[in-house]
Design a protein around this motif. Structure first.
Motif, mmCIF file in Angstrom:
data_model
loop_
_atom_site.group_PDB
_atom_site.id
_atom_site.type_symbol
_atom_site.label_atom_id
_atom_site.label_comp_id
_atom_site.label_asym_id
_atom_site.label_seq_id
_atom_site.Cartn_x
_atom_site.Cartn_y
_atom_site.Cartn_z
ATOM 1 N N ASN A 36 -16.373 53.552 15.111
ATOM 2 C CA ASN A 36 -17.798 53.875 15.126
ATOM 3 C C ASN A 36 -18.600 52.891 14.274
ATOM 4 O OD1 ASN A 36 -17.732 56.189 16.785
ATOM 5 N ND2 ASN A 36 -16.922 57.400 15.081
ATOM 6 N N ARG A 55 -19.815 54.995 8.135
ATOM 7 C CA ARG A 55 -18.948 55.963 8.818
ATOM 8 C C ARG A 55 -18.015 56.670 7.846
ATOM 9 N NH1 ARG A 55 -15.662 51.246 12.179
ATOM 10 N NH2 ARG A 55 -14.722 50.232 10.370
ATOM 11 N N ASN A 113 -15.604 61.549 7.027
ATOM 12 C CA ASN A 113 -15.447 60.263 7.721
ATOM 13 C C ASN A 113 -15.556 60.460 9.227
ATOM 14 O OD1 ASN A 113 -12.859 59.308 9.365
ATOM 15 N ND2 ASN A 113 -12.211 60.936 7.957
ATOM 16 N N ARG A 114 -16.120 59.413 9.847
ATOM 17 C CA ARG A 114 -16.111 59.354 11.316
ATOM 18 C C ARG A 114 -15.734 57.931 11.729
ATOM 19 N NH1 ARG A 114 -21.670 60.388 10.194
ATOM 20 N NH2 ARG A 114 -23.011 58.537 10.284
ATOM 21 N N GLY A 137 -13.416 56.849 13.649
ATOM 22 C CA GLY A 137 -13.276 56.722 15.105
ATOM 23 C C GLY A 137 -12.171 55.767 15.519
ATOM 24 N N SER A 187 -7.758 64.200 15.510
ATOM 25 C CA SER A 187 -8.930 63.551 14.918
ATOM 26 C C SER A 187 -10.191 64.112 15.563
ATOM 27 C CB SER A 187 -8.895 62.041 15.136
ATOM 28 O OG SER A 187 -10.168 61.507 14.812
ATOM 29 N N ASN A 215 -12.950 62.567 15.596
ATOM 30 C CA ASN A 215 -13.866 61.449 15.821
ATOM 31 C C ASN A 215 -13.616 60.659 17.097
ATOM 32 O OD1 ASN A 215 -15.178 62.002 13.324
ATOM 33 N ND2 ASN A 215 -13.419 61.096 12.294
ATOM 34 N N THR A 216 -12.722 61.143 17.946
ATOM 35 C CA THR A 216 -12.562 60.578 19.291
ATOM 36 C C THR A 216 -12.885 61.720 20.241
ATOM 37 O OG1 THR A 216 -10.896 58.968 18.622
ATOM 38 C CG2 THR A 216 -10.900 59.591 20.940
ATOM 39 N N LYS A 217 -13.863 61.473 21.122
ATOM 40 C CA LYS A 217 -14.414 62.537 21.950
ATOM 41 C C LYS A 217 -13.306 63.291 22.707
ATOM 42 C CE LYS A 217 -18.407 63.257 24.907
ATOM 43 N NZ LYS A 217 -18.053 63.433 26.305
ATOM 44 N N ILE A 230 -13.875 70.067 10.906
ATOM 45 C CA ILE A 230 -15.272 69.881 11.325
ATOM 46 C C ILE A 230 -16.178 70.916 10.660
ATOM 47 C CG2 ILE A 230 -14.732 68.764 13.521
ATOM 48 C CD1 ILE A 230 -15.293 71.505 14.863
ATOM 49 N N PRO A 260 -22.077 63.770 10.723
ATOM 50 C CA PRO A 260 -20.969 64.121 11.612
ATOM 51 C C PRO A 260 -19.655 63.492 11.138
ATOM 52 C CG PRO A 260 -22.807 63.142 12.834
ATOM 53 C CD PRO A 260 -23.102 62.953 11.383
ATOM 54 N N GLY A 261 -18.559 64.172 11.412
ATOM 55 C CA GLY A 261 -17.244 63.620 11.057
ATOM 56 C C GLY A 261 -16.329 64.691 10.523
#
Ligand SMILES: Cc1cc2nc3c(=O)[nH]c(=O)nc-3n(C[C@H](O)[C@H](O)[C@H](O)COP(=O)(O)O)c2cc1C
Length: 292
Positions: A46, A50, A62-63, A65, A126, A128-130, A200, A214-215
């Motif tokens: 990302n 981040r 953390n995000r 990604g 994780s 942070n991965t959609k 989250i 976000p993260g």
């Protein structure tokens, strides 16, 4: 897991994502180091910023990604690790790979790292991965673990070595999901469960100005939530499949809580960032008083 660890304190994944610091990290006293998450192809992760420190809470959001150098470069780096260091390699999927083909990325990762890892961790947790964490749900997890199980059978036939597989899970799961994970882990011969990844939720840090970033939240605010998952897994699995306890360990007492809940090993990340390498020795000393 069929491995003998010099001590039960490991480095959690996400700090050495490129796989180039295992020699130095193991000299700090870690009993094992988990490298990655590595994705098949290189990807930037990302945009920055981040990663955020919530110092008053001993926490991080953390995000990242899955910023990753990709398997090829990662394996070149890991090849420079001294022999004798226990290295877990944590594998994930590229952001650009559609969820419908997620299994392919894990199979590519497993095949690539199989020879050089002492164990391999499947990261389905994780935030942070959609949609990654959807792989923890019944049918998706069944398909993923089935495919990895068959791939490992082939790899152990062709290499003559059966490498342990560890599944890393999120803290934000309910009792039903824990039961499912335990059942599928047994069915597909998983060798360890790593509990947990970041959360989250924002329990305990709601008032912090950075809490809305976000993260995934890690560190002290995550501690009890991850301990509860360790305990629930231990109740389901007893001594059949060992649990690696991770989340909010920042002193010897919080590490002992994880062992008390049933963890056989622990890993640290955020506590290590704030307290440095003395934390490793502090935990090892207390552990040897209690359990040796
Ligand atoms: C900056 C950062 C990056 C992370 N990257 C990864 C990762 O790539 N793969 C993974 O499985 N966990 C990753 N994690 C999660 C940690 O391995 C660990 O599960 C989590 O932080 C809880 O432990 P802690 O409270 O000791 O930090 C990351 C954590 C942080 C803070």
């Amino acid at each position: 897991m069929g491995l003998e660890f010099p001590n039960p304190v490991g480095l959690a994944p996400g700090l050495d994502k490129q796989g180039n610091a295992a020699n130095m990290l193991s000299r700090l006293g870690f009993g094992f180091v988990e490298l990655g998450t590595v994705t098949p192809l290189p990807q930037p992760g990302n945009p920055r910023p981040r990663i955020f420190r919530l110092r008053q809470h001993n926490a991080i959001i953390n995000r990242m990604g899955f910023n990753s150098v990709g398997l090829e470069k990662f394996l070149n780096n890991v090849a420079k690790t001294r022999p004798g260091i226990i290295k877990g390699i944590n594998i994930g999927k590229n952001a650009a790979t559609p969820m419908a083909r997620a299994i392919d990325d894990y199979l590519i990762g497993l095949r690539a790292v199989y020879q050089c890892a002492e164990y391999i961790t499947i990261n389905v947790s994780s935030p942070n991965t959609k949609n990654l964490r959807e792989l923890q749900n019944d049918d998706a997890l069944n398909e993923l673990l089935k495919a990895l199980h068959h791939q490992r059978l082939k790899l152990s036939d062709s290499t003559g070595v059966k490498k342990p597989l560890v599944l890393k899970i999120a803290p934000d799961i309910d009792a039903h999901q824990i039961t499912t994970i335990a059942k599928l882990a047994r069915r597909y011969d998983i060798d360890g469960i790593a509990a947990t990844n970041t959360t989250i939720t924002r329990d305990g840090v709601e008032q912090h100005p950075l809490s809305a970033e976000p993260g995934g939240l890690s560190g002290t605010p995550l501690r009890d939530k991850s301990t509860a998952v360790v305990q629930a897994l231990y109740r389901n699995l007893e001594n059949e499949i060992p649990v690696i306890g991770i989340g909010g360990i920042d002193d010897a007492a919080s590490a002992m809580e994880k062992f008390q809940a049933g963890a056989k090993l622990v890993q640290i990340y955020t506590g290590f960032i704030y307290r440095g390498p003395e934390l490793i020795q502090e935990i090892i000393t207390e552990y040897s008083h209690r359990y040796r």
